[in-house]
Scaffold this motif. Structure first.
Motif, PDB file in Angstrom:
ATOM      1  N   MET A  98       0.858  -1.181   0.000  1.00  0.00           N
ATOM      2  CA  MET A  98       0.000   0.000   0.000  1.00  0.00           C
ATOM      3  C   MET A  98       0.890   1.223   0.000  1.00  0.00           C
ATOM      4  SD  MET A  98      -1.460  -0.689   3.807  1.00  0.00           S
ATOM      5  CE  MET A  98      -0.320  -0.775   5.197  1.00  0.00           C
ATOM      6  N   SER A  99       0.500   2.239  -0.753  1.00  0.00           N
ATOM      7  CA  SER A  99       1.365   3.401  -0.809  1.00  0.00           C
ATOM      8  C   SER A  99       0.585   4.655  -1.161  1.00  0.00           C
ATOM      9  CB  SER A  99       2.464   3.181  -1.841  1.00  0.00           C
ATOM     10  OG  SER A  99       3.161   4.387  -2.027  1.00  0.00           O
ATOM     11  N   GLY A 100       1.049   5.784  -0.614  1.00  0.00           N
ATOM     12  CA  GLY A 100       0.450   7.070  -0.919  1.00  0.00           C
ATOM     13  C   GLY A 100       0.924   7.571  -2.269  1.00  0.00           C
ATOM     14  N   HIS A 101       2.166   7.258  -2.595  1.00  0.00           N
ATOM     15  CA  HIS A 101       2.710   7.746  -3.873  1.00  0.00           C
ATOM     16  C   HIS A 101       2.728   6.575  -4.827  1.00  0.00           C
ATOM     17  CE1 HIS A 101       4.731   9.496  -0.332  1.00  0.00           C
ATOM     18  NE2 HIS A 101       5.103   8.245  -0.168  1.00  0.00           N
ATOM     19  N   GLY A 102       1.533   6.194  -5.260  1.00  0.00           N
ATOM     20  CA  GLY A 102       1.427   4.991  -6.076  1.00  0.00           C
ATOM     21  C   GLY A 102       1.896   5.212  -7.498  1.00  0.00           C
ATOM     22  N   THR A 103       3.185   5.305  -7.679  1.00  0.00           N
ATOM     23  CA  THR A 103       3.666   5.425  -9.051  1.00  0.00           C
ATOM     24  C   THR A 103       3.600   4.051  -9.703  1.00  0.00           C
ATOM     25  OG1 THR A 103       5.924   4.858  -8.514  1.00  0.00           O
ATOM     26  CG2 THR A 103       5.305   7.180  -8.310  1.00  0.00           C
TER      27      THR A 103
ATOM     28  N   ARG B 298       6.571  -7.536  -9.446  1.00  0.00           N
ATOM     29  CA  ARG B 298       7.644  -8.437  -9.850  1.00  0.00           C
ATOM     30  C   ARG B 298       8.164  -9.239  -8.662  1.00  0.00           C
ATOM     31  NH1 ARG B 298      11.450  -5.066 -13.136  1.00  0.00           N
ATOM     32  NH2 ARG B 298       9.890  -4.947 -14.765  1.00  0.00           N
ATOM     33  N   LEU B 299       8.110  -8.634  -7.489  1.00  0.00           N
ATOM     34  CA  LEU B 299       8.559  -9.332  -6.280  1.00  0.00           C
ATOM     35  C   LEU B 299       7.450 -10.196  -5.702  1.00  0.00           C
ATOM     36  CD1 LEU B 299      10.510  -6.388  -4.706  1.00  0.00           C
ATOM     37  CD2 LEU B 299      11.488  -8.539  -5.478  1.00  0.00           C
ATOM     38  N   GLY B 300       6.388 -10.342  -6.473  1.00  0.00           N
ATOM     39  CA  GLY B 300       5.345 -11.257  -6.037  1.00  0.00           C
ATOM     40  C   GLY B 300       4.308 -10.627  -5.124  1.00  0.00           C
ATOM     41  N   ALA B 301       4.259  -9.269  -5.061  1.00  0.00           N
ATOM     42  CA  ALA B 301       3.162  -8.662  -4.295  1.00  0.00           C
ATOM     43  C   ALA B 301       1.879  -8.990  -5.041  1.00  0.00           C
ATOM     44  CB  ALA B 301       3.361  -7.156  -4.190  1.00  0.00           C
ATOM     45  N   LEU B 302       0.842  -9.351  -4.303  1.00  0.00           N
ATOM     46  CA  LEU B 302      -0.355  -9.864  -4.959  1.00  0.00           C
ATOM     47  C   LEU B 302      -1.339  -8.761  -5.300  1.00  0.00           C
ATOM     48  CD1 LEU B 302      -0.677 -13.008  -2.756  1.00  0.00           C
ATOM     49  CD2 LEU B 302      -0.110 -12.945  -5.175  1.00  0.00           C
ATOM     50  N   ASP B 303      -1.200  -7.612  -4.645  1.00  0.00           N
ATOM     51  CA  ASP B 303      -2.082  -6.504  -4.973  1.00  0.00           C
ATOM     52  C   ASP B 303      -1.427  -5.216  -4.538  1.00  0.00           C
ATOM     53  OD1 ASP B 303      -4.390  -5.234  -5.906  1.00  0.00           O
ATOM     54  OD2 ASP B 303      -5.589  -6.956  -5.256  1.00  0.00           O
ATOM     55  N   PHE B 304      -1.969  -4.105  -5.055  1.00  0.00           N
ATOM     56  CA  PHE B 304      -1.394  -2.804  -4.762  1.00  0.00           C
ATOM     57  C   PHE B 304      -2.540  -1.881  -4.374  1.00  0.00           C
ATOM     58  CE2 PHE B 304       0.401   1.296  -5.643  1.00  0.00           C
ATOM     59  CZ  PHE B 304       1.718   1.151  -5.245  1.00  0.00           C
ATOM     60  N   LEU B 305      -2.503  -1.357  -3.162  1.00  0.00           N
ATOM     61  CA  LEU B 305      -3.588  -0.486  -2.708  1.00  0.00           C
ATOM     62  C   LEU B 305      -3.071   0.937  -2.603  1.00  0.00           C
ATOM     63  CD1 LEU B 305      -5.078  -2.660   0.157  1.00  0.00           C
ATOM     64  CD2 LEU B 305      -6.194  -2.076  -2.005  1.00  0.00           C
ATOM     65  N   GLU B 306      -3.870   1.885  -3.150  1.00  0.00           N
ATOM     66  CA  GLU B 306      -3.448   3.268  -3.065  1.00  0.00           C
ATOM     67  C   GLU B 306      -4.038   3.920  -1.833  1.00  0.00           C
ATOM     68  OE1 GLU B 306      -2.965   6.437  -6.457  1.00  0.00           O
ATOM     69  OE2 GLU B 306      -3.724   4.523  -7.237  1.00  0.00           O
ATOM     70  N   LYS B 307      -3.234   4.788  -1.198  1.00  0.00           N
ATOM     71  CA  LYS B 307      -3.727   5.521  -0.039  1.00  0.00           C
ATOM     72  C   LYS B 307      -4.389   6.811  -0.522  1.00  0.00           C
ATOM     73  CE  LYS B 307      -0.433   3.994   3.427  1.00  0.00           C
ATOM     74  NZ  LYS B 307       0.671   4.453   4.264  1.00  0.00           N
TER      75      LYS B 307
ATOM     76  N   THR C  89     -11.485   1.133   3.868  1.00  0.00           N
ATOM     77  CA  THR C  89     -11.505  -0.107   4.647  1.00  0.00           C
ATOM     78  C   THR C  89     -12.245  -1.209   3.901  1.00  0.00           C
ATOM     79  OG1 THR C  89     -11.675   1.331   6.549  1.00  0.00           O
ATOM     80  CG2 THR C  89     -11.924  -1.017   6.951  1.00  0.00           C
ATOM     81  N   ASP C  90     -13.357  -0.846   3.269  1.00  0.00           N
ATOM     82  CA  ASP C  90     -14.128  -1.865   2.545  1.00  0.00           C
ATOM     83  C   ASP C  90     -13.291  -2.514   1.456  1.00  0.00           C
ATOM     84  OD1 ASP C  90     -16.272  -1.496   4.083  1.00  0.00           O
ATOM     85  OD2 ASP C  90     -17.372  -0.203   2.671  1.00  0.00           O
ATOM     86  N   ARG C  91     -12.617  -1.653   0.707  1.00  0.00           N
ATOM     87  CA  ARG C  91     -11.822  -2.187  -0.392  1.00  0.00           C
ATOM     88  C   ARG C  91     -10.689  -3.058   0.161  1.00  0.00           C
ATOM     89  NH1 ARG C  91      -9.893  -3.233  -4.901  1.00  0.00           N
ATOM     90  NH2 ARG C  91      -7.859  -2.534  -5.623  1.00  0.00           N
ATOM     91  N   LEU C  92     -10.057  -2.582   1.232  1.00  0.00           N
ATOM     92  CA  LEU C  92      -8.976  -3.350   1.837  1.00  0.00           C
ATOM     93  C   LEU C  92      -9.467  -4.736   2.245  1.00  0.00           C
ATOM     94  CD1 LEU C  92      -6.185  -3.740   3.143  1.00  0.00           C
ATOM     95  CD2 LEU C  92      -7.111  -2.746   5.217  1.00  0.00           C
ATOM     96  N   LEU C  93     -10.623  -4.776   2.920  1.00  0.00           N
ATOM     97  CA  LEU C  93     -11.125  -6.062   3.398  1.00  0.00           C
ATOM     98  C   LEU C  93     -11.435  -6.995   2.237  1.00  0.00           C
ATOM     99  CD1 LEU C  93     -13.399  -4.935   6.369  1.00  0.00           C
ATOM    100  CD2 LEU C  93     -11.148  -6.019   6.454  1.00  0.00           C
ATOM    101  N   LEU C  94     -11.974  -6.413   1.177  1.00  0.00           N
ATOM    102  CA  LEU C  94     -12.308  -7.212   0.002  1.00  0.00           C
ATOM    103  C   LEU C  94     -11.041  -7.805  -0.620  1.00  0.00           C
ATOM    104  CD1 LEU C  94     -14.754  -7.917  -1.839  1.00  0.00           C
ATOM    105  CD2 LEU C  94     -13.966  -6.060  -3.326  1.00  0.00           C
ATOM    106  N   VAL C  95     -10.047  -6.933  -0.807  1.00  0.00           N
ATOM    107  CA  VAL C  95      -8.792  -7.381  -1.414  1.00  0.00           C
ATOM    108  C   VAL C  95      -8.135  -8.456  -0.545  1.00  0.00           C
ATOM    109  CG1 VAL C  95      -6.432  -6.654  -1.931  1.00  0.00           C
ATOM    110  CG2 VAL C  95      -8.347  -5.279  -2.720  1.00  0.00           C
ATOM    111  N   LEU C  96      -8.157  -8.207   0.762  1.00  0.00           N
ATOM    112  CA  LEU C  96      -7.574  -9.170   1.698  1.00  0.00           C
ATOM    113  C   LEU C  96      -8.239 -10.536   1.579  1.00  0.00           C
ATOM    114  CD1 LEU C  96      -7.035  -7.844   5.301  1.00  0.00           C
ATOM    115  CD2 LEU C  96      -5.495  -9.148   3.865  1.00  0.00           C
TER     116      LEU C  96
END
Ligand SMILES: Nc1ncnc2c1ncn2[C@@H]1O[C@H](COP(=O)(O)OP(=O)(O)OP(=O)(O)O)[C@@H](O)[C@H]1O
Ligand SMILES: [Mg+2]
Length: 466
Positions: A81-86, A95-104, A108-115
């Protein structure tokens, strides 16, 4: 998807509080870390199900941390998760196998869904892998080296002793769980249950109720009474994995249970008789742990009635070609790439590698080769390119990044002994004299290091401490 144990890493105390509250309400167990250092410490201590990782941290960069984790072969599922979602960071994270990327800012709803989705996916994949593995393989312990023949004999003998506790030791990936299962299946308890508790994966405060069960109302959240592992394992076997990670207070309680062969549920008065054989496993040096006070010596005595030590893969290199062929056959079938082969040179490269992760590392390596190799025949060059960077020694030096100290020292010892033996014309006695070692000690070293040079002078191996 409650129950999962998450680690949330963010430098904002507010975010940590909000997130962990929301996640706990959903039934997740949550640990938090405010920076890279603390996060890495926590990851060392416990196997989490998922990592929620911020990028810009006060003492480092989340992506760098993830890179280090992957280099160390830690495949923990991760959501960044990142505020500066470049796009750039998102790509790197993926590439390092992160399964999703959440923008700040996070919703909460979206986070729970993604989780929820992510954990489902991870679990489904793990189950599929498990099924695939079971379909092609019945849990046989492979290897024909003398060390493995001896191991099989010890397993059979331990299995027969129906009540004696067994302590299985060995480096990671050497097959401790496999051995524990074999002991159960070959024992008179085979018709009974085999229960397992991983002491490193369960939070310290929960181990007691996991092992002994609890009555309703024993603590907040205990709405119903529940049987613990000891009760479930009755007339069978309880496999205590990573027993070296058991917290001190629990060690005292476990000791009492092993002595009295009865338990009490947490918050309950009745004493329950149990008939359970404990097979414990660890990749720690428990003897050392007893001398530093991290492990109770009396518990150690109770557990290692029958000790079984599994040799490292590099101490029985002669098993590598057969294991490789077996895994090759297995994974090529599972991946619809039947008939994959490996050249003799490629096998030689594998046989020379140190395998700090032992059989598991070999198995995973073959799986990756089978899936990613463009040709039907895998050659030495390909194998080399799949071995971790760490497999290549730094010019002239003995140190290699991410290889455990123990492995480096063993390799240095191996080189020294080989060179010395050559120098002294393959004469064991002369080599021992030259190195100022007891001859019996030299033989022992040779065996421990998996060296099989036959001394030319036909000397007999001396008896212990001659
Ligand atoms: N002798 C062997 N023959 C066949 N497969 C093996 C052998 N030893 C290990 N394996 C395989 O290697 C993998 C790791 O084995 P296992 O999980 O038992 O290791 P472990 O010692 O418990 O590792 P850790 O300390 O990391 O928990 C499993 O997939 C197992 O099937
Ligand atoms: Mg294990």
């Amino acid at each position: 998807m409650g129950n999962a144990h998450l680690l949330v890493v963010d430098d904002e105390p507010n975010i940590l509080t909000t997130l962990s509250t929301a996640l706990r309400l959903e039934g997740y167990s949550v640990d938090v870390a405010g920076g890279v250092r603390v996060a890495e410490e926590k990851l060392q201590k416990r196997a989490y199900d998922l990592l929620l990782l911020d990028i810009a941290l006060p003492d480092g960069d989340g992506i760098d941390m993830l890179t280090r984790l992957r280099a160390a072969r830690n495949e923990i599922p991760c959501i960044v998760m990142s505020g500066h979602g470049t796009i750039d960071t998102a790509v790197k994270a993926t590439r390092l196998g992160a399964l999703d990327f959440l923008e700040k800012p996070l919703s909460t709803d979206r986070l729970l869904l993604v989780l929820d989705n992510t954990l489902r996916l991870v679990r489904a994949e793990a189950e599929a892998r498990e099924l695939k593995a079971q379909a092609g393989w019945d849990g046989e312990i492979l290897g024909d080296s003398p060390a493995m023949l001896q191991l099989r004999e010890r397993i059979a003998r331990a299995a027969k002793a129906k009540d004696a506790n067994v302590l299985v030791t060995g480096e990671r990936g050497t097959g401790k769980e496999l051995v524990a299962r074999a002991i159960h299946l070959q024992s008179p308890r085979a018709k009974g249950p085999l229960e397992k508790l991983n002491c490193a994966a369960v939070p310290g405060e929960l181990i007691e109720s996991e092992l002994f069960g609890h009555e309703a109302g024993a603590f907040t959240g205990a709405t119903k009474s529940r049987r613990g592992k000891f009760e479930r394992a009755n007339r069978g076997t309880l496999f205590l994995d990573e027993v070296g990670d058991m917290p001190m207070p629990m060690q005292a309680k476990l000791l009492r249970v092993l002595q009295e062969r009865e338990i009490e549920r947490v918050g309950g008065g009745d004493v329950i008789k149990i008939d359970v054989r404990v097979v414990a496993a660890t990749n720690r040096d428990l003897v050392a742990a007893t001398s530093t006070g991290a492990f109770r010596p009396d518990l150690y005595d109770r557990l290692h009635v029958l000790p079984i030590e599994i040799p490292t893969l590099r101490a029985r290199r002669e098993d590598i070609p057969n294991l490789t062929r077996h895994f090759l056959e297995l994974t090529s079938r599972a991946n619809d790439r039947r008939g994959m082969k490996m050249t003799d040179d490629a096998l030689d490269v594998l046989s020379g590698y140190s395998f700090p992760g032992n059989v598991r590392e070999l198995k995973n390596l073959i799986e990756r080769l089978v899936i990613l190799s463009p040709d039907e025949t895998i050659d030495a060059e390909q194998v080399r390119s799949f071995l971790p960077q760490a497999g290549v020694p730094a010019a002239g030096g003995l140190f290699r990044a991410t290889v455990p100290f123990r492995v480096l020292v063993e390799e240095a010892e191996r080189t020294i002994l080989q060179e010395a033996l050559k120098h002294y014309g393959n004469q064991m006695a002369a080599t021992a004299r030259g190195l100022d070692l007891e001859r019996s000690h030299l033989y022992k070293k040779f065996r421990a290091l998996g060296l099989r040079e036959k001394p030319k002078d036909g000397e007999d191996e001396p008896l212990e401490s001659s």
